[in-house]
Design a protein around this motif. Structure first.
Motif, mmCIF file in Angstrom:
data_model
loop_
_atom_site.group_PDB
_atom_site.id
_atom_site.type_symbol
_atom_site.label_atom_id
_atom_site.label_comp_id
_atom_site.label_asym_id
_atom_site.label_seq_id
_atom_site.Cartn_x
_atom_site.Cartn_y
_atom_site.Cartn_z
ATOM 1 N N ALA A 224 0.532 -1.422 -0.238
ATOM 2 C CA ALA A 224 0.017 -0.117 0.021
ATOM 3 C C ALA A 224 0.958 1.251 -0.439
ATOM 4 C CB ALA A 224 -1.119 -0.425 1.200
ATOM 5 N N GLY A 225 2.304 1.112 0.644
ATOM 6 C CA GLY A 225 2.164 2.473 0.321
ATOM 7 C C GLY A 225 3.334 2.347 -0.555
ATOM 8 N N TYR A 226 3.840 1.635 -0.747
ATOM 9 C CA TYR A 226 4.234 1.550 -2.573
ATOM 10 C C TYR A 226 3.234 2.459 -3.594
ATOM 11 C CZ TYR A 226 6.286 0.889 -7.271
ATOM 12 O OH TYR A 226 6.872 0.743 -7.999
ATOM 13 N N SER A 227 2.530 2.367 -3.222
ATOM 14 C CA SER A 227 1.108 2.240 -4.441
ATOM 15 C C SER A 227 0.623 3.376 -4.391
ATOM 16 C CB SER A 227 0.048 1.237 -4.006
ATOM 17 O OG SER A 227 -0.010 1.643 -3.161
ATOM 18 N N LEU A 228 0.849 3.799 -2.917
ATOM 19 C CA LEU A 228 0.435 5.886 -3.148
ATOM 20 C C LEU A 228 1.654 5.998 -3.608
ATOM 21 C CD1 LEU A 228 -0.568 5.147 0.595
ATOM 22 C CD2 LEU A 228 -1.460 6.474 -0.930
ATOM 23 N N SER A 229 2.791 6.126 -3.849
ATOM 24 C CA SER A 229 4.277 6.720 -4.033
ATOM 25 C C SER A 229 3.884 6.435 -5.972
ATOM 26 C CB SER A 229 5.028 6.118 -3.782
ATOM 27 O OG SER A 229 5.863 4.834 -4.293
ATOM 28 N N VAL A 230 3.008 5.553 -6.458
ATOM 29 C CA VAL A 230 2.652 5.928 -7.898
ATOM 30 C C VAL A 230 1.017 5.572 -8.048
ATOM 31 C CG1 VAL A 230 5.461 4.594 -8.494
ATOM 32 C CG2 VAL A 230 2.802 3.354 -7.576
ATOM 33 N N ASP A 231 1.446 6.352 -9.772
ATOM 34 C CA ASP A 231 0.140 6.154 -10.487
ATOM 35 C C ASP A 231 -0.038 5.561 -11.478
ATOM 36 O OD1 ASP A 231 -2.437 6.037 -10.594
ATOM 37 O OD2 ASP A 231 -2.675 8.720 -10.824
ATOM 38 N N PRO A 232 0.031 4.325 -11.722
ATOM 39 C CA PRO A 232 -0.054 3.139 -12.803
ATOM 40 C C PRO A 232 -1.333 3.685 -13.951
ATOM 41 C CG PRO A 232 -0.954 2.051 -11.027
ATOM 42 C CD PRO A 232 -0.297 3.466 -10.654
ATOM 43 N N LEU A 233 -2.062 5.074 -13.799
ATOM 44 C CA LEU A 233 -3.502 5.876 -14.264
ATOM 45 C C LEU A 233 -2.746 6.673 -14.602
ATOM 46 C CD1 LEU A 233 -6.512 4.144 -12.916
ATOM 47 C CD2 LEU A 233 -4.992 3.417 -14.676
ATOM 48 N N ASP A 234 -1.774 7.270 -14.741
ATOM 49 C CA ASP A 234 -0.892 8.827 -15.196
ATOM 50 C C ASP A 234 -0.441 9.074 -16.001
ATOM 51 O OD1 ASP A 234 -0.755 11.401 -14.050
ATOM 52 O OD2 ASP A 234 1.224 11.036 -14.387
ATOM 53 N N LYS A 235 -0.713 8.980 -17.383
ATOM 54 C CA LYS A 235 -0.149 9.782 -18.194
ATOM 55 C C LYS A 235 0.387 10.937 -18.496
ATOM 56 C CE LYS A 235 -0.847 9.629 -23.103
ATOM 57 N NZ LYS A 235 0.771 9.415 -23.752
ATOM 58 N N ALA A 236 2.286 11.066 -18.058
ATOM 59 C CA ALA A 236 2.918 12.279 -17.718
ATOM 60 C C ALA A 236 2.905 12.630 -18.774
ATOM 61 C CB ALA A 236 3.651 11.803 -16.434
ATOM 62 N N GLY A 237 3.564 13.828 -18.909
ATOM 63 C CA GLY A 237 4.153 13.548 -20.794
ATOM 64 C C GLY A 237 4.075 15.675 -21.083
ATOM 65 N N SER A 238 4.685 16.094 -21.926
ATOM 66 C CA SER A 238 4.678 17.460 -22.279
ATOM 67 C C SER A 238 3.645 18.096 -23.938
ATOM 68 C CB SER A 238 5.943 18.194 -22.618
ATOM 69 O OG SER A 238 6.202 18.006 -20.346
ATOM 70 N N LEU A 239 3.033 19.281 -23.806
ATOM 71 C CA LEU A 239 2.681 19.887 -25.455
ATOM 72 C C LEU A 239 4.096 20.323 -26.099
ATOM 73 C CD1 LEU A 239 -1.156 20.637 -23.780
ATOM 74 C CD2 LEU A 239 -0.183 18.725 -25.808
ATOM 75 N N PRO A 240 3.638 20.576 -26.988
ATOM 76 C CA PRO A 240 4.752 21.050 -27.445
ATOM 77 C C PRO A 240 4.879 23.213 -26.536
ATOM 78 C CG PRO A 240 3.244 20.789 -28.940
ATOM 79 C CD PRO A 240 3.040 20.009 -28.141
ATOM 80 N N GLU A 241 5.800 23.432 -26.654
ATOM 81 C CA GLU A 241 5.711 24.776 -26.469
ATOM 82 C C GLU A 241 6.115 25.961 -27.729
ATOM 83 O OE1 GLU A 241 6.890 25.454 -22.674
ATOM 84 O OE2 GLU A 241 8.096 23.203 -22.582
ATOM 85 N N ASP A 242 6.223 25.251 -28.634
ATOM 86 C CA ASP A 242 7.206 26.100 -29.486
ATOM 87 C C ASP A 242 5.494 26.509 -30.203
ATOM 88 O OD1 ASP A 242 9.481 26.138 -29.523
ATOM 89 O OD2 ASP A 242 9.737 24.168 -31.155
ATOM 90 N N LYS A 243 5.927 28.007 -30.618
ATOM 91 C CA LYS A 243 4.054 28.982 -31.139
ATOM 92 C C LYS A 243 4.309 28.217 -32.989
ATOM 93 C CE LYS A 243 4.125 32.930 -27.955
ATOM 94 N NZ LYS A 243 4.483 33.898 -27.943
#
Length: 779
Positions: free
Chosen positions: A132-151
């Motif tokens: 439980a403690g480990y699972s609180l530190s991760v989120d397998p359903l989260d999708k991390a990333g970045s949108l392009p910043e260039d105009k």
């Protein structure tokens, strides 16, 4: 005594799990619950017999439960907790010295002095706590990333001549981008936002109001004034710098229990370019009301502009085949284009087959004279209907907001379904063509130029709910005039707004069959390559606060008819996912036309529907009229329908969280960059718990050139700011009521303000209120 109490608790819980588990197995469900129930019953017997093996058996159950839970959901803490929480708590109970002291062989005299070893159950409990403690530190359903910043472009088309510091239409401009060129507020300084002023309208929820009394308005800002409307359709002008009231107009709409909604999403502003500056009604505010009127007001004073229509009032019920009071009205602001004010209307869902038309009409913006009418039930006749003629009853209607491209001469209309939503028997060819679609109408004639249907033969209330967003997309070295259309199904249609042809590909996929007698289902349904549609639900996706209500949700899941998305309505009950609120609703999405990216709030909440033959529908006085929850009568149709969210016996969603995200996507590539849980259960539970589960919401976002997105909407009472590039939450402010509206931003002098309306939403049960709150950076 403690042994008896322990045995009773374990035995009772075990019996419930065993009985439910046996029923679940009979429905081809998981065998775990029956096995767990038997294990708890055996543990209860061992405790009664004072046998230390009770500890070993329960320790084994904890380990088996841990392995089973991980096999189903991995390290998702919210789902692990609902599976293992009860079993671990019972393990902690067995670890109590008073319980262990009573366990051991009867011939061992020292048992009363020395408790049995804690290790058989203690070590498994520690293992569960570690997971439980480990699972609180991760989120397998989260999708991390970045949108392009260039105009992509340095001088994008915003649509309309709106100064950077103003907000002239529902989506700021006719393009509906919900994007502001202001950049004073940035990810680096947004956390210093403070309340600049608060205004209370005085329009509060009344005892006689319908359940869906909601405050959904996005204010307009022109010059030094904000213009808002309220749930009971008051129009109010507010000083944009101080929050002081300038004028207020009450149209006296009264209360009517036959209205399905009591709300106002906004007013419409129009300045006559030919009028003398300062003349009466040179600038106007048009107010739609819940008793089917459109009222023209002097923007400077709030006085009625009597030169418009019938002494300032346009009666929208004219030309309707039926006119039951409360069944038709406009909840959204009309648009002004080419000297015309163009308006649709909301038709009560599932009340009756004898309801008003969903006609779209264009009136002269100055006089109120009818110029054209487009009725999806009779689309070829757009010239004003003759006296005594009526529009088509129950034709698909548009209750949301339109967008306009005056250069192309088109107004873009999101269309809903025909009443009744869940029954497709006897629909006309035109209904089949236009239901649940985006239609481009000629501003001058009302003729339809193109139609893009998002659901074929809609049996699920999958109206196109959101204002289409317009921008120009640069792709493969060329610029394409584009339209971005969010849908309840979760698809984002990115179309060439000249023709309706896809820029991001759209394909057809096979859909389930099995409709009721005399109805049918479409063999395929469209899907966009840019989609936030959820995966098909499985039994393992069921959830609960405890193992018991999760088991009950699993049983309910197997009893419902469900072959995936687009499973047709049925007499036994059908699971509808995404549900009636949709993945996206009237809040739409916000688009940055420079970076050509979007920010939105996909929501996931399953519903159920169950058809009821007409002769089994209770008498009218003993049943509801129609809503998202309860019995929808569908008077005149062969069936009524029971609808509502798919909830556990404790009243929480049966499917596992997250139920709400924030997400960003690149509109040029169709790629989703990130998707994060949004919102807490702070206002969903009796205790104010700030757990970030990812909660449902209804409302829309706004984004700024400064790279910040603002969003209320979630069912916890907060306004939040996010980094547009990553979706990371940067700041939040506690609201005094539900924030189910779309924020806006403007500037005065050298200061940028953000305004949020907090008034609650009847359908999602948030706290009602009457607040308009402005924020600005600290000095």
């Amino acid at each position: 005594m403690i042994n008896l109490l322990t045995a009773l608790v374990f035995g009772a819980i075990g019996l419930v799990l065993a009985i439910g588990g046996a029923q679940l197995i009979a429905l081809s469900g998981s065998p775990y619950f029956l096995a767990a129930g038997i294990s708890l019953i055996l543990t209860a017997l061992l405790v009664l017999l004072r046998r230390v093996e009770a500890l070993w058996l329960h320790g084994l159950l904890i380990l088996v439960s841990l392995a089973w839970a991980y096999s189903e959901v991995g390290f998702d803490w919210w789902q692990l907790g609902s599976r293992g929480g009860l079993i671990v708590v019972l393990g902690l109970w067995l670890m109590l010295p008073a319980v262990r002291r009573g366990l051991g062989r009867p011939e061992t005299p020292a048992r009363a002095e020395k408790p049995a070893s804690v290790l058989p159950v203690g070590l498994p409990v520690l293992a569960a706590i570690a997971v439980a403690g480990y699972s609180l530190s991760v989120d397998p359903l989260d999708k991390a990333g970045s949108l392009p910043e260039d105009k992509v472009v340095s001088a994008p088309a915003y649509g309309g001549q709106v100064p950077d510091g103003e907000w002239h239409q529902y989506g700021r401009t006719p393009f509906g981008q919900r994007y502001s060129p202001l950049d004073q507020i940035t990810p680096e300084n947004v956390d210093t936002l403070k309340v600049a002023w608060t205004y209370q309208t005085g329009d509060v929820k009344q005892p006689g109001d319908v359940s869906e009394t909601t405050y959904q308005v996005t204010p307009l800002k022109i010059g030094d004034t904000l213009y808002v409307c309220t749930p009971h359709n008051w129009a109010i002008a507010i000083d944009a710098e101080t929050g002081r009231e300038k004028w207020k107009y009450d149209p006296n709409v009264g209360l009517n229990p036959d209205r399905q909604h009591q709300t106002c999403r906004g007013v419409t502003y129009y300045a006559d370019p030919q009028a003398t500056a300062g003349a009466t009604c040179a600038a106007r505010v048009y107010l739609p009301t819940s008793d089917a009127r459109l009222i023209a007001l002097d923007a400077a004073t709030g006085a009625v502009c009597e030169s418009f229509a019938d002494k300032g009032v346009l009666h929208l019920e004219q030309g309707m085949p039926y006119n039951p009071a409360g069944y038709y009205y406009s909840t959204s602001p009309p648009v002004v284009a080419g000297g015309k004010i163009i308006i649709g209307g909301a038709v009560n869902d599932n009340y009756s087959t004898q309801e008003q038309s969903g006609v779209i009409r264009a009136f002269d913006v100055k006089t109120g004279a009818l110029i054209w009418n487009w009725d999806s039930g009779n689309p070829g006749q757009t010239a004003p209907i003759a006296a005594g003629q009526t529009y088509t009853a129950n034709s698909p209607n548009s209750w949301s907001v339109f967008s306009v491209d005056e250069q192309l001469g088109l107004v873009y209309v999101p269309l809903g379904n025909q009443v009744p939503d869940q029954i497709g028997i006897g629909r006309s060819e035109n209904v089949e063509k236009y239901s649940s679609s985006i239609v481009a109408l000629d501003i001058n004639t009302g003729a339809d130029r193109w139609v893009r249907q998002t659901v074929h033969h809609d049996l699920w209330d999958m109206d196109v709910p959101a204002q289409p967003v317009l921008l120009d997309i640069t792709k493969d070295g060329s610029t394409v005039p584009a339209l971005v259309g969010p849908t309840k199904q979760g698809d984002i249609y990115v179309l060439d707004r000249r023709t309706g042809q896809p820029i991001v590909p759209v394909k057809e996929i096979a859909a389930p069959g099995g409709a009721i007698e005399d109805d049918f289902t479409a063999p395929t349904q469209p899907i966009s390559d840019l989609t936030f549609r959820p995966d098909r639900l499985e039994e393992k996706n069921m959830w609960g606060v405890t193992l018991i209500d999760q088991m009950m949700c699993r049983i309910a899941f197997h009893k419902l008819k469900y072959d995936g998305q687009y499973t047709p309505p049925s007499l036994e009950g059908t699971l509808v996912y995404p549900g009636n609120f949709g993945t996206f609703n009237w809040g739409s999405v916000a688009v940055d036309p420079e970076r050509q990216v979007m920010f939105g709030m996909p929501t996931y909440l399953a519903f159920t529907s169950r058809l009821v033959p007409r002769d089994q529908v209770p008498p009218k006085e003993q049943s509801e009229k129609g809503s998202e929850q309860g019995l929808n009568r569908n008077d005149g149709a062969a069936y009524g329908v029971y609808m509502g969210p798919f909830l556990s016996p404790l009243g929480i969603p049966c499917q596992a969280p997250p139920w709400g995200y924030v997400a960003g996507a690149d509109l040029r590539t169709g790629e989703i960059a990130y998707k994060h849980r949004n919102g807490t259960v702070m206002d969903m539970t009796p205790l104010p718990l700030p757990f970030k589960v990812g909660v449902p919401g209804i409302g829309g976002p706004t984004i700024t050139k400064g790279g910040v997105a603002f969003l209320g909407a979630a069912v916890d009472d907060y306004l939040r700011a996010y980094d547009l590039t990553t979706g990371r939450e940067l700041w939040k402010a506690r609201l005094p009521a539900g924030g189910q509206a779309t924020p806006m931003t403007y500037s005065l002098g050298d200061r940028q303000y953000v305004v949020m309306v907090a008034g609650g939403h009847g359908s999602v049960g948030t706290k009602p209120g009457d607040y308009v709150i402005a924020y600005t950076l600290a000095e």
